[in-house]
Design a protein around this motif. Structure first.
Motif, PDB file in Angstrom:
ATOM      1  N   GLU A  13      11.924  -1.145 -37.483  1.00  0.00           N
ATOM      2  CA  GLU A  13      11.559  -1.938 -38.655  1.00  0.00           C
ATOM      3  C   GLU A  13      12.655  -1.853 -39.708  1.00  0.00           C
ATOM      4  O   GLU A  13      13.269  -0.780 -39.854  1.00  0.00           O
ATOM      5  N   PRO A  14      12.877  -2.924 -40.454  1.00  0.00           N
ATOM      6  CA  PRO A  14      12.321  -4.255 -40.158  1.00  0.00           C
ATOM      7  C   PRO A  14      12.948  -4.796 -38.884  1.00  0.00           C
ATOM      8  O   PRO A  14      14.102  -4.513 -38.576  1.00  0.00           O
ATOM      9  N   GLY A  15      12.173  -5.553 -38.134  1.00  0.00           N
ATOM     10  CA  GLY A  15      12.654  -6.122 -36.886  1.00  0.00           C
ATOM     11  C   GLY A  15      11.625  -6.007 -35.789  1.00  0.00           C
ATOM     12  O   GLY A  15      10.424  -5.915 -36.028  1.00  0.00           O
ATOM     13  N   GLY A  16      12.096  -6.014 -34.562  1.00  0.00           N
ATOM     14  CA  GLY A  16      11.211  -5.851 -33.420  1.00  0.00           C
ATOM     15  C   GLY A  16      10.792  -7.140 -32.746  1.00  0.00           C
ATOM     16  O   GLY A  16      10.345  -7.131 -31.601  1.00  0.00           O
ATOM     17  N   THR A  17      10.873  -8.266 -33.461  1.00  0.00           N
ATOM     18  CA  THR A  17      10.644  -9.584 -32.866  1.00  0.00           C
ATOM     19  C   THR A  17      11.772 -10.498 -33.350  1.00  0.00           C
ATOM     20  O   THR A  17      12.487 -10.168 -34.304  1.00  0.00           O
ATOM     21  N   ALA A  18      11.906 -11.650 -32.737  1.00  0.00           N
ATOM     22  CA  ALA A  18      12.992 -12.567 -33.118  1.00  0.00           C
ATOM     23  C   ALA A  18      12.892 -12.954 -34.592  1.00  0.00           C
ATOM     24  O   ALA A  18      13.880 -12.911 -35.337  1.00  0.00           O
ATOM     25  N   ALA A  19      11.690 -13.332 -35.022  1.00  0.00           N
ATOM     26  CA  ALA A  19      11.523 -13.745 -36.412  1.00  0.00           C
ATOM     27  C   ALA A  19      11.697 -12.567 -37.369  1.00  0.00           C
ATOM     28  O   ALA A  19      12.300 -12.693 -38.439  1.00  0.00           O
ATOM     29  N   ALA A  20      11.164 -11.403 -36.997  1.00  0.00           N
ATOM     30  CA  ALA A  20      11.297 -10.222 -37.850  1.00  0.00           C
ATOM     31  C   ALA A  20      12.746  -9.770 -37.954  1.00  0.00           C
ATOM     32  O   ALA A  20      13.169  -9.243 -38.988  1.00  0.00           O
ATOM     33  N   GLU A  21      13.512  -9.968 -36.896  1.00  0.00           N
ATOM     34  CA  GLU A  21      14.939  -9.623 -36.950  1.00  0.00           C
ATOM     35  C   GLU A  21      15.681 -10.551 -37.918  1.00  0.00           C
ATOM     36  O   GLU A  21      16.648 -10.138 -38.573  1.00  0.00           O
ATOM     37  N   GLU A  22      15.249 -11.797 -38.012  1.00  0.00           N
ATOM     38  CA  GLU A  22      15.865 -12.697 -38.995  1.00  0.00           C
ATOM     39  C   GLU A  22      15.568 -12.215 -40.417  1.00  0.00           C
ATOM     40  O   GLU A  22      16.426 -12.283 -41.306  1.00  0.00           O
ATOM     41  N   ILE A  23      14.349 -11.731 -40.642  1.00  0.00           N
ATOM     42  CA  ILE A  23      14.005 -11.168 -41.950  1.00  0.00           C
ATOM     43  C   ILE A  23      14.855  -9.926 -42.211  1.00  0.00           C
ATOM     44  O   ILE A  23      15.343  -9.710 -43.330  1.00  0.00           O
ATOM     45  N   PHE A  69       6.906  -6.445 -45.537  1.00  0.00           N
ATOM     46  CA  PHE A  69       5.561  -6.554 -44.975  1.00  0.00           C
ATOM     47  C   PHE A  69       5.394  -7.806 -44.114  1.00  0.00           C
ATOM     48  O   PHE A  69       4.613  -7.794 -43.154  1.00  0.00           O
ATOM     49  N   ALA A  70       6.109  -8.878 -44.424  1.00  0.00           N
ATOM     50  CA  ALA A  70       6.073 -10.063 -43.556  1.00  0.00           C
ATOM     51  C   ALA A  70       6.627  -9.713 -42.176  1.00  0.00           C
ATOM     52  O   ALA A  70       6.036 -10.066 -41.136  1.00  0.00           O
ATOM     53  N   ALA A  71       7.762  -9.006 -42.161  1.00  0.00           N
ATOM     54  CA  ALA A  71       8.337  -8.574 -40.882  1.00  0.00           C
ATOM     55  C   ALA A  71       7.390  -7.637 -40.148  1.00  0.00           C
ATOM     56  O   ALA A  71       7.222  -7.721 -38.929  1.00  0.00           O
ATOM     57  N   ARG A  72       6.730  -6.765 -40.902  1.00  0.00           N
ATOM     58  CA  ARG A  72       5.796  -5.795 -40.291  1.00  0.00           C
ATOM     59  C   ARG A  72       4.596  -6.502 -39.662  1.00  0.00           C
ATOM     60  O   ARG A  72       4.125  -6.116 -38.575  1.00  0.00           O
ATOM     61  N   SER A  73       4.093  -7.525 -40.309  1.00  0.00           N
ATOM     62  CA  SER A  73       2.962  -8.274 -39.761  1.00  0.00           C
ATOM     63  C   SER A  73       3.328  -8.910 -38.425  1.00  0.00           C
ATOM     64  O   SER A  73       2.562  -8.834 -37.449  1.00  0.00           O
ATOM     65  N   LEU A  74       4.481  -9.534 -38.366  1.00  0.00           N
ATOM     66  CA  LEU A  74       4.971 -10.116 -37.108  1.00  0.00           C
ATOM     67  C   LEU A  74       5.106  -9.042 -36.031  1.00  0.00           C
ATOM     68  O   LEU A  74       4.689  -9.224 -34.873  1.00  0.00           O
ATOM     69  N   LEU A  97       3.700  -6.022 -35.800  1.00  0.00           N
ATOM     70  CA  LEU A  97       2.426  -5.460 -35.364  1.00  0.00           C
ATOM     71  C   LEU A  97       1.694  -6.365 -34.385  1.00  0.00           C
ATOM     72  O   LEU A  97       1.273  -5.934 -33.304  1.00  0.00           O
ATOM     73  N   GLU A  98       1.534  -7.621 -34.787  1.00  0.00           N
ATOM     74  CA  GLU A  98       0.735  -8.539 -33.986  1.00  0.00           C
ATOM     75  C   GLU A  98       1.384  -8.867 -32.641  1.00  0.00           C
ATOM     76  O   GLU A  98       0.689  -9.009 -31.625  1.00  0.00           O
ATOM     77  N   ASN A  99       2.694  -8.971 -32.632  1.00  0.00           N
ATOM     78  CA  ASN A  99       3.382  -9.466 -31.441  1.00  0.00           C
ATOM     79  C   ASN A  99       3.971  -8.387 -30.547  1.00  0.00           C
ATOM     80  O   ASN A  99       4.276  -8.659 -29.383  1.00  0.00           O
ATOM     81  N   VAL A 100       4.115  -7.162 -31.070  1.00  0.00           N
ATOM     82  CA  VAL A 100       4.756  -6.108 -30.272  1.00  0.00           C
ATOM     83  C   VAL A 100       3.942  -4.815 -30.261  1.00  0.00           C
ATOM     84  O   VAL A 100       3.538  -4.332 -29.209  1.00  0.00           O
ATOM     85  N   VAL A 120       4.546   3.811 -28.272  1.00  0.00           N
ATOM     86  CA  VAL A 120       5.412   2.985 -29.119  1.00  0.00           C
ATOM     87  C   VAL A 120       6.252   3.931 -29.966  1.00  0.00           C
ATOM     88  O   VAL A 120       5.712   4.715 -30.751  1.00  0.00           O
ATOM     89  N   ILE A 121       7.574   3.878 -29.792  1.00  0.00           N
ATOM     90  CA  ILE A 121       8.494   4.695 -30.584  1.00  0.00           C
ATOM     91  C   ILE A 121       9.171   3.761 -31.563  1.00  0.00           C
ATOM     92  O   ILE A 121       9.940   2.881 -31.162  1.00  0.00           O
ATOM     93  N   CYS A 122       8.874   3.934 -32.846  1.00  0.00           N
ATOM     94  CA  CYS A 122       9.319   2.973 -33.853  1.00  0.00           C
ATOM     95  C   CYS A 122      10.185   3.642 -34.915  1.00  0.00           C
ATOM     96  O   CYS A 122       9.782   4.638 -35.526  1.00  0.00           O
ATOM     97  N   ASP A 123      11.349   3.079 -35.118  1.00  0.00           N
ATOM     98  CA  ASP A 123      12.262   3.498 -36.183  1.00  0.00           C
ATOM     99  C   ASP A 123      11.739   2.924 -37.498  1.00  0.00           C
ATOM    100  O   ASP A 123      11.941   1.762 -37.798  1.00  0.00           O
TER     101      ASP A 123
END
Length: 205
Positions: free
Chosen positions: A39-49, A71-76, A78-81, A92-95
């Motif tokens: 984080e932030p990241g983990g999905t394509a859209a969250a990586e753009e954020i 938090f927008a990146a986190r919502s993406l 959480l829901e998608n990954v 799940v190992i999350c930075d």
């Protein structure tokens, strides 16, 4: 949920990447299904954020915008990954996760922590890590290490007093949530750091 959620926290230069690799290797050797993410990241859209947050191209990002982008990146994420992996029984190992937002935007920026917690409740309700590993080192040492890596991003370019507040925030969180936090001295040898991490992983699995 059947999986286990492990987060690795700490300010700049405390060795999160090296020790995340160690955790992944350890769980692989113990035949645990897992995903590694950040984080932030983990999905394509969250990586753009993430790119907006770390490289604003000179545009001012107000504190409220920074907070909401995290938090927008986190919502993406959480829901998608994260949630699908936990439901499937994976580790799940999350930075970083919400603790980082409280430490950086709350203690570091001076944002109202109750407000941050209210947004966190809205975004992920009662979902919390099963284990949070806080790699702790004095702010000056961490920033010296971070600068040796090369070019620094927007979040790594604050005054040292900012990172001192971030560190204090993390330690306050570790005391408040000592049921899931473990604090490891990241200023000791890597071997000792990883032995301490391994002890807590053994307890978890």
């Amino acid at each position: 949920m059947k999986g286990k959620f492990i987060t690795i926290e700490g300010s700049e230069g405390v060795g999160k990447t090296t020790n995340i690799n160690f955790i992944v290797d350890y769980l692989t050797k113990h035949n645990r299904r897992m995903i590694e993410t950040r984080e932030p990241g983990g999905t394509a859209a969250a990586e753009e954020i993430r790119n907006i947050l770390l490289n604003s191209n000179g545009e001012l990002i107000p504190d409220i915008a920074e907070l909401l982008l995290f938090f927008a990146a986190r919502s993406l994420h959480l829901e998608n990954v994260i949630l699908p992996a936990l439901v499937a029984g994976k580790f799940v190992i999350c930075d970083r996760f919400t603790d980082a937002t409280i430490a950086y935007q709350g203690y570091g920026r001076g944002f109202d922590i109750e407000r941050i917690n209210n947004i966190a409740q809205w975004v992920h309700a009662d979902i919390q890590p099963d284990l949070t590993i806080l790699l702790d080192a004095p702010a000056e040492i961490g920033m010296q290490r971070a600068k040796k890596r090369g070019a620094i991003d927007r979040m790594e370019s604050e005054e040292i007093s900012f990172y001192e507040r971030v560190r204090e925030g993390y330690l306050q969180l570790a005391e408040q949530y000592n049921d899931r936090f473990v604090v490891i001295d990241a200023n000791q040898s890597l071997d000792l750091v990883q032995k301490a991490i391994m002890t807590h992983l053994e307890d978890l699995i």
